[in-house]
Design a protein around this motif. Structure first.
Motif, PDB file in Angstrom:
ATOM      1  N   ASP A 561       0.869  -1.174   0.000  1.00 43.43           N
ATOM      2  CA  ASP A 561       0.000   0.000   0.000  1.00 43.43           C
ATOM      3  C   ASP A 561       0.903   1.220   0.000  1.00 43.43           C
ATOM      4  OD1 ASP A 561      -1.686   2.152   0.610  1.00 43.43           O
ATOM      5  OD2 ASP A 561      -3.025   0.896   1.826  1.00 43.43           O
ATOM      6  N   TYR A 562       1.147   1.804  -1.212  1.00 44.86           N
ATOM      7  CA  TYR A 562       2.079   2.929  -1.323  1.00 44.86           C
ATOM      8  C   TYR A 562       1.574   4.160  -0.558  1.00 44.86           C
ATOM      9  CZ  TYR A 562       4.587   0.286  -4.916  1.00 44.86           C
ATOM     10  OH  TYR A 562       5.305  -0.665  -5.571  1.00 44.86           O
ATOM     11  N   ASN A 563       0.260   4.383  -0.611  1.00 44.31           N
ATOM     12  CA  ASN A 563      -0.274   5.543   0.103  1.00 44.31           C
ATOM     13  C   ASN A 563      -0.024   5.430   1.616  1.00 44.31           C
ATOM     14  OD1 ASN A 563      -1.254   6.789  -2.222  1.00 44.31           O
ATOM     15  ND2 ASN A 563      -3.215   5.693  -2.118  1.00 44.31           N
ATOM     16  N   GLU A 564      -0.259   4.226   2.156  1.00 45.85           N
ATOM     17  CA  GLU A 564      -0.004   4.010   3.582  1.00 45.85           C
ATOM     18  C   GLU A 564       1.484   4.148   3.875  1.00 45.85           C
ATOM     19  OE1 GLU A 564      -1.048   3.302   7.557  1.00 45.85           O
ATOM     20  OE2 GLU A 564      -2.312   3.722   5.804  1.00 45.85           O
ATOM     21  N   ALA A 565       2.313   3.640   2.960  1.00 44.31           N
ATOM     22  CA  ALA A 565       3.761   3.742   3.156  1.00 44.31           C
ATOM     23  C   ALA A 565       4.196   5.192   3.201  1.00 44.31           C
ATOM     24  CB  ALA A 565       4.490   2.998   2.041  1.00 44.31           C
ATOM     25  N   VAL A 566       3.725   5.981   2.202  1.00 47.68           N
ATOM     26  CA  VAL A 566       4.121   7.390   2.132  1.00 47.68           C
ATOM     27  C   VAL A 566       3.684   8.137   3.385  1.00 47.68           C
ATOM     28  CG1 VAL A 566       3.694   9.575   0.923  1.00 47.68           C
ATOM     29  CG2 VAL A 566       4.213   7.497  -0.374  1.00 47.68           C
ATOM     30  N   SER A 567       2.481   7.804   3.912  1.00 51.04           N
ATOM     31  CA  SER A 567       1.979   8.514   5.102  1.00 51.04           C
ATOM     32  C   SER A 567       2.839   8.246   6.324  1.00 51.04           C
ATOM     33  CB  SER A 567       0.539   8.095   5.380  1.00 51.04           C
ATOM     34  OG  SER A 567       0.479   6.762   5.869  1.00 51.04           O
ATOM     35  N   ARG A 568       3.594   7.152   6.277  1.00 51.72           N
ATOM     36  CA  ARG A 568       4.434   6.796   7.433  1.00 51.72           C
ATOM     37  C   ARG A 568       5.817   7.431   7.365  1.00 51.72           C
ATOM     38  NH1 ARG A 568       1.386   4.218  11.447  1.00 51.72           N
ATOM     39  NH2 ARG A 568      -0.257   3.038  10.414  1.00 51.72           N
ATOM     40  N   PHE A 569       6.241   7.858   6.176  1.00 53.41           N
ATOM     41  CA  PHE A 569       7.600   8.345   6.019  1.00 53.41           C
ATOM     42  C   PHE A 569       7.696   9.826   6.339  1.00 53.41           C
ATOM     43  CE2 PHE A 569       7.935   4.901   2.638  1.00 53.41           C
ATOM     44  CZ  PHE A 569       8.552   4.014   3.508  1.00 53.41           C
ATOM     45  N   PRO A 570       8.761  10.245   7.041  1.00 58.31           N
ATOM     46  CA  PRO A 570       9.004  11.677   7.196  1.00 58.31           C
ATOM     47  C   PRO A 570       9.255  12.286   5.823  1.00 58.31           C
ATOM     48  CG  PRO A 570      10.372  10.392   8.706  1.00 58.31           C
ATOM     49  CD  PRO A 570       9.774   9.435   7.726  1.00 58.31           C
ATOM     50  N   LYS A 571       8.898  13.573   5.627  1.00 59.47           N
ATOM     51  CA  LYS A 571       9.048  14.220   4.328  1.00 59.47           C
ATOM     52  C   LYS A 571      10.473  14.164   3.819  1.00 59.47           C
ATOM     53  CE  LYS A 571       5.109  17.341   4.608  1.00 59.47           C
ATOM     54  NZ  LYS A 571       4.662  18.750   4.593  1.00 59.47           N
TER      55      LYS A 571
END
Length: 582
Positions: A561-571
Motif C-alpha cells: 500500500d504505497y499511500n499508507e507507506a508514504v503517510s508513514r515516512f518523514p518528508k
C-alpha cells in the motif's frame, strides 16, 4: 453516726460537738476526724489553722491517716507553708507503720516522676536517692499498691536505683496493669508492639492498648487507630481507624489530628474531603507538629482543599523543614528549583540528603552533576546546576548513597553511568549490567519525591522516571543483542525486549519488530514484526513509523500500500522512496 447519718439524721455540727469531746480527751481518731471537718466541710465554719492543729495531735499519737494527711499538706503547701522535708518526715512515720500509700509517697519524694528524659539524665546523687525510693516502692508494691508496682516497672526499665531487668519490669507492669493501671497497660502494649526486648506480639499489644484506651488513654487510642489503619495485629479497617483517631483527637492528641487529616486526604474510612483534611492538618500544625506542617505545605503547593499558593506552601514547608523534616526540605528544594533558585535548591537538598533521605541524595547528585531532569510538577529537559560549579565526583557519591538504599532511579542512573562513561566513571558494561539487575529485581516502586531524571534509552528516547524498570529491561535487551558485558544472546535479548514491550515501552516494541523482521531470537515472522512496529508507531515513535512504512512499501507482512507507506515516512525521506527495495 451524726457525721454519716447512720441511725440518726445527718448533722455535721452535732458530729463535730461529739468529736471535740472525744478529741479533748486525747482520742486520736476523733482528733483526725475533727481536723477533716474543720478543714473541708461546707456545713460548718472552716478553720484551717485549727484543723492542722488537730491533725498534728492525732499524727503525734501515731494516727497513720493523720500522718499521711499532714504529709500532703506540707508537700503541697495547703494551710501550711510548703515544706517538702516536713512532708517526708510525716510520710516516713506512716511508712514505718507499714502504710502502703505512705511508703509509695515517701518513695515518690525521691523519684523524678515518669518523664523518660528525666530518668535518663539523673545525677549520681539522684540515683542514690532512687535506691532509697526503690525500698519504699517495694514495701508498698508487696501490699498491692498499684502506683508503686508501676514505678518499680519503670525503675527496672531504666535501671535507676536497680539494675535493668526485663523480667522484673514486665512482672511489675503486669501486676499494675492487672489492677487497671492504664499507663502500665499502655507500656505493655508498647513493648509487644515494638518487640522491645520481647518477641513482637501484635495480638498481645492490641489487647493491652485496648485496656488502656477503654480508660481514656489517648496515646493508646491513637495506637489502636494506627494498627487498624495499617492492618497490624488486626484486619485493616479504615472506619475503625477513624473511630479510634477521633477518640484520641477528643483528648487533644496531636498525632491523631494529623492522621485524621490523612484519612480525609486519602478518602480512607471517610468520604474524601480535602477541606476537612486541611482543617485537621491545621489543628496539628498549630501545635508544632512537623508532619502536619509538611502536609499543609503539600496542600498549598497542589491546591488541595485550599487555593494554590506557593508562598504559603513554602512557609509551611519551612516550618517543618526547620524542625528537621527531610521530606519538607526535599519539597522546598523542588520548589526553589522550579523558581530557578539554585542556591536554595542545593541547600535544602543537602540538608535532607544528610539526613539519609534517598530522594534528596539522588536529586542532589542530579543538581551537582548538571544532569537533564524535570522537577516534580515542573518541565522536563531543563539543565540543572547552572550558576553552580558542577562537582561530578560528589554527584557520583550521592548517587551511590541513594542507590545503596534501594533508590531505583539512582540504581538505573548508575547503570547508565557505567554504560556511557558519565561523570568521570570509566565505561564498564558488566558493572552496568549489575546495576540494571538491581533495578529489574525491584518489585514495588515507592512514590518519588525528588527530581525526576530525564534519562534516555540507548535509542535516545526519554524514559519515564517514575518506573525505570522497563528502561533497564530495554537496556538488558540491547546489551544481550550486542554482546556488551555478556555473551551475545538473541533469545535472551528478545526476552528482555518483550518484558519492556509488554509494559508499553515504544523502544522495546520497535526492537521486537526488528528481531522478528530479521529472525533474531525468533523464526523470521513479518506479520509479528508488523504488529510490534504498529504498537510502537501508535506511540509516535518515528523509527517505528518509518519501519512500518517500509513494510507497506515492500509488501512485507502486509498487503502492499504505497499511500499508507508514504503517510508513514518523514518528508525528508520521500526523495529515496524509489531506492527502497529491502
Amino acid at each position: 453516726m451524726y457525721c454519716k447519718g447512720e441511725g440518726v439524721a445527718r448533722d455535721v455540727k452535732e458530729a463535730m460537738r461529739w468529736y471535740r469531746k472525744a478529741a479533748d480527751q486525747g482520742h486520736a481518731d476523733s482528733q483526725f476526724k475533727l481536723g477533716i471537718v474543720l478543714g473541708a466541710s461546707d456545713e460548718v465554719v472552716q478553720d484551717h489553722k485549727e484543723s492542722v492543729q488537730w491533725h498534728r495531735k492525732a499524727a503525734t499519737q501515731g494516727h497513720v491517716s493523720a500522718q499521711i494527711f499532714l504529709g500532703r499538706l506540707f508537700l503541697k503547701g495547703i494551710a501550711v507553708p510548703q515544706d517538702p522535708r516536713e512532708a517526708i518526715r510525716w510520710y516516713r512515720k506512716a511508712a514505718d507503720q507499714g502504710h502502703a500509700e505512705a511508703q509509695f509517697n515517701l518513695g515518690g519524694s525521691h523519684e523524678p516522676g515518669h518523664d523518660p528524659v528525666a530518668w535518663q539524665s539523673l545525677t549520681d546523687s539522684q540515683r542514690r536517692e532512687m535506691a532509697m525510693a526503690i525500698d519504699m516502692f517495694n514495701n508498698a508494691a508487696e501490699q498491692g499498691h498499684t502506683r508503686a508496682e508501676y514505678s518499680l516497672g519503670y525503675a527496672y526499665h531504666y535501671g535507676v536505683g536497680v539494675a535493668p531487668n526485663i523480667e522484673k519490669e514486665i512482672y511489675w507492669y503486669r501486676r499494675a496493669a492487672n489492677q487497671g493501671h492504664k499507663d502500665a497497660q499502655f507500656n505493655l502494649g508498647n513493648m509487644n508492639m515494638q518487640g522491645d526486648r520481647v518477641a513482637r506480639d501484635l495480638p498481645e499489644a492490641i489487647q493491652w492498648y485496648r485496656k488502656a484506651a477503654d480508660q481514656g488513654h489517648a496515646e493508646a487510642q491513637y495506637q489502636i487507630g494506627s494498627m487498624y489503619r495499617k492492618g497490624e495485629g488486626v484486619a485493616r479497617d479504615d472506619k475503625e481507624a477513624v473511630r479510634w483517631y477521633r477518640k484520641a483527637v477528643d483528648q487533644g492528641h496531636v498525632e491523631a489530628h494529623l492522621y485524621l487529616g490523612h484519612m480525609y486526604d486519602t478518602g480512607r474510612g471517610v468520604v474524601q474531603d480535602y477541606k476537612k483534611a486541611v482543617h485537621w492538618f491545621f489543628k496539628a500544625a498549630d501545635q508544632g507538629n512537623y508532619g502536619a506542617q509538611f502536609k499543609l505545605g503539600h496542600m498549598y503547593e497542589g491546591g488541595f482543599g485550599v487555593a494554590r499558593d506557593l508562598h504559603k506552601a513554602i512557609r509551611w514547608y519551612c516550618k517543618a523543614a526547620d524542625q528537621g523534616n527531610a521530606r519538607a526540605q526535599c519539597n522546598l528544594a523542588n520548589i526553589y528549583y522550579q523558581t530557578h533558585d539554585t542556591k536554595n535548591t542545593i541547600q535544602w537538598f543537602r540538608k535532607a540528603a544528610n539526613q539519609g533521605l534517598a530522594d534528596a541524595q539522588f536529586s542532589l547528585g542530579i543538581v551537582l552533576g548538571g544532569v537533564q531532569f524535570g522537577g516534580v510538577g515542573g518541565s522536563v529537559g531543563q539543565q540543572c546546576g547552572k550558576g553552580v560549579g558542577q562537582d561530578h565526583k560528589e554527584a557520583v557519591k550521592w548517587f551511590h548513597k541513594a542507590a545503596d538504599q534501594g533508590h531505583i532511579n539512582a540504581q538505573f542512573y548508575i547503570g547508565n553511568m557505567y554504560l556511557h562513561g558519565k561523570h568521570g566513571t570509566a565505561k564498564d558494561n558488566k558493572e552496568a549490567m549489575r546495576w540494571y539487575r538491581k533495578v529489574v529485581d525491584q518489585v514495588d516502586i515507592c512514590p518519588h519525591y525528588g527530581l525526576g531524571v530525564t534519562e534516555t534509552s540507548t535509542c535516545g528516547t526519554t524514559i519515564d522516571p517514575q518506573d525505570p524498570r522497563k528502561a533497564a529491561e530495554l537496556n538488558f535487551g540491547f546489551m544481550y543483542r550486542e554482546g556488551r558485558g555478556v555473551s551475545q544472546d538473541y533469545k535472551e535479548a528478545a526476552r528482555w525486549f518483550r518484558k519492556a514491550a509488554d509494559k508499553g515501552l515504544a523502544d522495546a516494541q520497535f526492537s521486537l519488530g526488528i528481531m522478528y523482521s530479521e529472525g533474531q531470537g525468533f523464526a523470521r515472522d513479518p506479520n509479528e514484526a508488523v504488529r510490534w512496529y504498529r504498537e510502537a508507531a501508535g506511540q509516535d515513535l518515528a523509527e517505528a513509523q518509518y519501519a512500518l512504512g517500509r513494510m507497506y512499501y515492500n509488501s512485507t507482512g502486509v498487503a502492499q500500500d504505497y499511500n499508507e507507506a508514504v503517510s508513514r515516512f518523514p518528508k525528508k525521506s520521500w526523495w529515496n522512496l524509489g531506492e527502497m527495495d529491502l
